[in-house]
Design a protein around this motif. Structure first.
Motif, PDB file in Angstrom:
ATOM      1  N   GLN B 174       0.813  -1.217   0.000  1.00 16.13           N
ATOM      2  CA  GLN B 174       0.000   0.000   0.000  1.00 16.13           C
ATOM      3  C   GLN B 174       0.853   1.278   0.000  1.00 16.13           C
ATOM      4  O   GLN B 174       0.587   2.207  -0.758  1.00 16.13           O
ATOM      5  CB  GLN B 174      -0.920  -0.017   1.227  1.00 16.13           C
ATOM      6  CG  GLN B 174      -2.008   0.999   1.136  1.00 16.13           C
ATOM      7  CD  GLN B 174      -2.914   1.059   2.342  1.00 16.13           C
ATOM      8  OE1 GLN B 174      -3.711   1.943   2.404  1.00 16.13           O
ATOM      9  NE2 GLN B 174      -2.805   0.145   3.285  1.00 16.13           N
ATOM     10  N   GLY B 175       1.859   1.318   0.876  1.00 23.42           N
ATOM     11  CA  GLY B 175       2.735   2.493   0.950  1.00 23.42           C
ATOM     12  C   GLY B 175       3.496   2.711  -0.356  1.00 23.42           C
ATOM     13  O   GLY B 175       3.429   3.785  -0.952  1.00 23.42           O
ATOM     14  N   PRO B 176       4.206   1.676  -0.840  1.00 22.08           N
ATOM     15  CA  PRO B 176       4.947   1.820  -2.098  1.00 22.08           C
ATOM     16  C   PRO B 176       4.053   2.173  -3.289  1.00 22.08           C
ATOM     17  O   PRO B 176       4.472   2.919  -4.173  1.00 22.08           O
ATOM     18  CB  PRO B 176       5.578   0.431  -2.287  1.00 22.08           C
ATOM     19  CG  PRO B 176       5.723  -0.088  -0.904  1.00 22.08           C
ATOM     20  CD  PRO B 176       4.541   0.428  -0.150  1.00 22.08           C
ATOM     21  N   ALA B 205       4.086   4.378   7.034  1.00 20.21           N
ATOM     22  CA  ALA B 205       4.965   5.501   6.703  1.00 20.21           C
ATOM     23  C   ALA B 205       6.344   4.982   6.301  1.00 20.21           C
ATOM     24  O   ALA B 205       6.968   5.501   5.375  1.00 20.21           O
ATOM     25  CB  ALA B 205       5.070   6.457   7.891  1.00 20.21           C
ATOM     26  N   ALA B 206       6.817   3.925   6.973  1.00 18.29           N
ATOM     27  CA  ALA B 206       8.142   3.388   6.667  1.00 18.29           C
ATOM     28  C   ALA B 206       8.173   2.754   5.284  1.00 18.29           C
ATOM     29  O   ALA B 206       9.112   2.971   4.512  1.00 18.29           O
ATOM     30  CB  ALA B 206       8.549   2.367   7.728  1.00 18.29           C
ATOM     31  N   THR B 207       7.133   1.978   4.914  1.00 16.36           N
ATOM     32  CA  THR B 207       7.143   1.351   3.590  1.00 16.36           C
ATOM     33  C   THR B 207       7.024   2.414   2.493  1.00 16.36           C
ATOM     34  O   THR B 207       7.625   2.300   1.443  1.00 16.36           O
ATOM     35  CB  THR B 207       5.990   0.336   3.411  1.00 16.36           C
ATOM     36  OG1 THR B 207       4.748   1.000   3.602  1.00 16.36           O
ATOM     37  CG2 THR B 207       6.110  -0.807   4.394  1.00 16.36           C
ATOM     38  N   PHE B 208       6.254   3.474   2.794  1.00 12.29           N
ATOM     39  CA  PHE B 208       6.138   4.554   1.814  1.00 12.29           C
ATOM     40  C   PHE B 208       7.492   5.216   1.605  1.00 12.29           C
ATOM     41  O   PHE B 208       7.966   5.374   0.481  1.00 12.29           O
ATOM     42  CB  PHE B 208       5.112   5.597   2.271  1.00 12.29           C
ATOM     43  CG  PHE B 208       5.126   6.835   1.428  1.00 12.29           C
ATOM     44  CD1 PHE B 208       4.376   6.892   0.269  1.00 12.29           C
ATOM     45  CD2 PHE B 208       5.923   7.916   1.762  1.00 12.29           C
ATOM     46  CE1 PHE B 208       4.420   8.023  -0.536  1.00 12.29           C
ATOM     47  CE2 PHE B 208       5.970   9.035   0.961  1.00 12.29           C
ATOM     48  CZ  PHE B 208       5.212   9.088  -0.188  1.00 12.29           C
ATOM     49  N   ALA B 209       8.115   5.637   2.720  1.00 14.92           N
ATOM     50  CA  ALA B 209       9.371   6.390   2.637  1.00 14.92           C
ATOM     51  C   ALA B 209      10.453   5.555   1.954  1.00 14.92           C
ATOM     52  O   ALA B 209      11.235   6.065   1.148  1.00 14.92           O
ATOM     53  CB  ALA B 209       9.815   6.821   4.030  1.00 14.92           C
ATOM     54  N   GLY B 210      10.489   4.244   2.248  1.00 15.58           N
ATOM     55  CA  GLY B 210      11.491   3.373   1.639  1.00 15.58           C
ATOM     56  C   GLY B 210      11.385   3.381   0.122  1.00 15.58           C
ATOM     57  O   GLY B 210      12.378   3.605  -0.585  1.00 15.58           O
TER      58      GLY B 210
END
Lengths: 309, 413
Positions: B174-176, B205-210
């Motif tokens: 979802q984040g990516p 938030a961590a998976t998005f930022a990565g």
């Protein structure tokens, strides 16, 4: 640090809100030595009173016209609940050990919260509060919201009015006398019961104004908002010196500023990057409280008083 | 005298306690699932925030599960079995969720549980259900660690609890998915990442930022907020100062909406982007005009576009529920239906009867692994971790006070 003026403004506005609620804690404590933990809920009920007024008015009413009605309704609700609480929850316990009314206050706080939760329509989630149309107001180095104008005007006006009331009017002086020594005040012909009710009512009226300011500033209210706000206002009252009305305002402002500064800058200090930001602001606010109490146990403006026999 | 009154009170309390516990044990012992009569009652437990800030989502989950149960009973989906829904309120609190889990385990008629909404609540319930071998299907938990273990990011995936399944995809995609859209399609390169430090928010938030950094974007600032707070003005001013192109918020709408609103009020006219917990009509109600342009991702394709969902939407309307089915209605229906299908498989294998309650739970859990059907949210099925095999995702942008789908697809790693 370019945003320092903006952060100062954020902190002062938040602090003014805390200060307005803190007045109620400080006045009641000053006169009956009771920490009225239900005061946060009296603030919350003011917010729901204001919202009710807005919903009753015909849709499309300009907020400028609706606002006075909302303030009056908020005050009416808060004052009524506060006076009822005084009459039925606290007065029967006057003279009882201090722990008893404190526990009653906590119980009352939960009861009021649950009452709104259960009986106010749709209050199980946050309710949107009317907001002023239009953007921000630019004041040079910083900007503030249109809703914040209300807080900016209301806070000093309330403080000055209260100052004049306490020092210049008969009731105000009777209040001071009662807070110094209730028994002697009674002997001098002061109706202390009436004075105590007045203190509760004034505190509630200020909390109601704070609730309207809260709604205008954040755009929504909910049944739990009194808990955290009440805790912070209580902290502000202790910080400023509980029992001192100017101390409540100063304590609120200091607390609000501390929260804004902690959020904005602590993480920039080398080695503190993990301890800064929004999630840690409450920690720093309470560290400040502990420091003040260690160095000045009576609070910033409080006077050192001998314990009553 | 004093001693005597104390004695009386103690006796009264003891008697009262004994009476109560007797009631309790009587309630437990009559769990007759082998069924002497014609139909057996199977209770499907449900745990969701039915009150509090997230109640809009929770009520949608409850109503949709209720609809699934009613449909199954009406169609006699499992001959000889009548389903009953027992919904418990967790107020979005992990501790309450755990208590509810214990309560559901204690009722021997409960053969499966739908819920919860929040990942941290799900985390607190997993062990309780696993010990009791009671199957749990969450329509909304998206934290990857729930199925793949805490080291999922390093590729060392390990399924911790065999009883845990979910019909929603995870934050690992979802984040990516949102990161790719913002970087490739919206051409925005600078993001300010904020989360609420909870299992769901921080993970998302961590998976998005990565992914965003991998694509070449810059994270110009990070912050965390306390979701119980009201005043985010200091954080909002920091965001405005940082000159970010947009904000990514890992968290839920009760804090997300005021945060997005206060960021815009602080002078940063930039969108706030977040996960499925921002995809709620309540988000727009709370942020009002400041919600315009904000984006939320959600698991699955928009219900309105799926053929399988049209019947669900129509039935939901006919049933006349007070609250909308919200973001997780479709998944909740499918989760409930999955349990019904698992019960059906077990009953069919056991000559039309439900086995003894202990065996029944274990067999239903085992049967869940092989359940497949065309559900409201698309095809429903589970992989070796208990995750859904359906990896559809969509992005919604707030336009004229409504969430409008702007991107639908599958995440390509």
């Amino acid at each position: 640090m370019n945003d320092l003026p903006q952060q100062l403004a954020n902190g002062l506005l938040l602090g003014a809100l805390y200060g307005l609620i803190a007045i109620g804690y400080t006045m009641v404590y000053g006169i009956v030595q009771l920490i009225n933990f239900a005061h946060g809920e009296i603030f919350m009920i003011g917010g729901f009173g204001a919202l009710t007024a807005f919903l009753i008015l015909p849709t499309g009413t300009s907020l400028l016209i609706a606002l006075p009605v909302m303030i009056l309704m908020a005050m009416a609700c808060s004052v009524l609940v506060a006076m009822g609480a005084e009459r039925f929850a606290y007065r029967p316990l006057r003279g009882a050990p201090r722990l008893a009314p404190l526990i009653t206050a906590i119980g009352l706080s939960i009861a009021l919260q649950q009452a709104i939760w259960a009986f106010y329509p749709d209050a199980k989630k946050a309710r949107p509060f009317p907001e002023f149309e239009g953007g921000r107001i630019d004041l040079g180095a910083f900007t503030i919201g249109r809703g914040d104008l209300f807080l900016l005007i209301a806070a000093p006006v309330c403080m000055i009015a209260l100052g004049v009331f306490v020092s210049k009017t008969r009731t105000g002086r009777a209040m001071q006398a009662t807070s110094q020594d209730p028994d002697t005040a009674k002997l001098m012909g002061i109706n202390t019961d009436r004075i105590i009710v007045t203190a509760f009512a004034i505190g509630a009226a200020f909390a109601a104004i704070a609730a309207v300011a809260h709604g205008l500033r954040y755009g929504n209210i909910d049944f739990r908002m009194g808990f955290i706000a009440g805790l912070k206002a209580f902290t502000a009252a202790v910080l400023g010196g509980i029992g001192n009305i100017y101390g409540a305002m100063i304590g609120g402002l200091v607390l609000g500023l501390a929260e804004a500064m902690a959020t904005a800058y602590i993480e920039n200090i080398p080695g503190m990057s993990q301890l800064g930001g929004g999630a840690w602001k409450d920690v720093w606010a309470f560290v400040l409280l502990i420091l003040v109490l260690l160095l000045r146990p009576q609070g910033l403006l409080g006077q050192r008083v001998a314990d009553r026999a | 005298m004093r001693h005597r009154s104390l004695f009386i009170i103690t006796t009264a309390v003891t008697a009262g306690a004994l009476t109560l516990s007797a009631c309790g044990s009587r309630g437990d012992s009559d769990g007759g699932s082998s069924g002497g009569g014609d139909t057996t009652t199977v209770v499907i437990g449900l745990d969701a925030p039915l009150s509090g800030d997230l109640s809009a989502l929770g009520q949608g989950i409850k109503n949709s599960a209720d609809l699934a149960v009613k449909t199954a009973n009406k169609n006699k989906e499992v001959p000889g079995v009548t389903f009953k829904l027992e919904a418990l309120d967790d107020v979005a609190q992990a501790a309450t969720g755990q208590q509810n889990a214990t309560k559901l385990v204690g009722d021997s008629k409960v053969m499966g549980v739908v819920g919860p909404l929040n990942s941290d609540v799900g985390q607190s319930m997993q062990k309780v259900f696993d010990t009791a071998k009671l199957v749990q299907v969450s329509p909304a938990n998206t934290n990857p660690a729930l199925t793949q273990g805490k080291d999922w990011q390093t590729g060392k995936k390990e399924r911790g609890f065999k009883t845990y399944f979910r019909t929603s995809t995870t934050d690992a995609v979802q984040g990516p998915f949102a990161a790719q859209y913002m970087y490739n399609k919206k051409k925005l390169k600078k993001v300010y990442v904020i989360d609420d430090k909870k299992t769901y928010g921080a993970g998302l938030a961590a998976t998005f930022a990565g992914e965003f950094k991998k694509l070449g974007g810059t994270v110009v600032g990070t912050d965390h907020i306390n979701p119980d707070d009201k005043d985010f003005s200091a954080v909002a001013s920091k965001v405005a100062e940082a000159k970010a192109d947009f904000v990514y918020y890992g968290g839920e709408y009760p804090a997300g909406a005021p945060l997005a609103s206060q960021i815009k009020n602080a002078g940063a006219k930039i969108p706030t982007v977040g996960g499925d917990a921002l995809f709620s009509a309540e988000y727009i109600k709370l942020a009002k005009k400041n919600a315009e342009g904000d984006i939320a991702s959600s698991v699955g394709a928009p219900l309105e576009t799926l053929d399988t969902a049209k019947k669900f939407i129509a039935d939901y309307e006919t049933a006349g529920y007070k609250d909308a089915y919200e973001a997780y209605g479709g998944y909740s229906y499918d989760s409930t239906w999955a349990i019904i299908q698992a019960v059906k498989a077990v009953v069919e294998k056991n000559d039309g009867k439900l086995p003894d309650s202990k065996d029944a739970r274990e067999q239903i859990t085992a049967a869940m692994q092989d359940v497949t059907f065309d559900g409201v949210s698309g095809s429903v099925g589970f992989d070796e971790f208990g995750d859904t095999t359906n990896k559809q995702l969509s992005l919604y942008e707030v336009k004229n006070g409504k969430h409008v789908a702007v991107e639908v697809g599958q995440f390509e790693g």
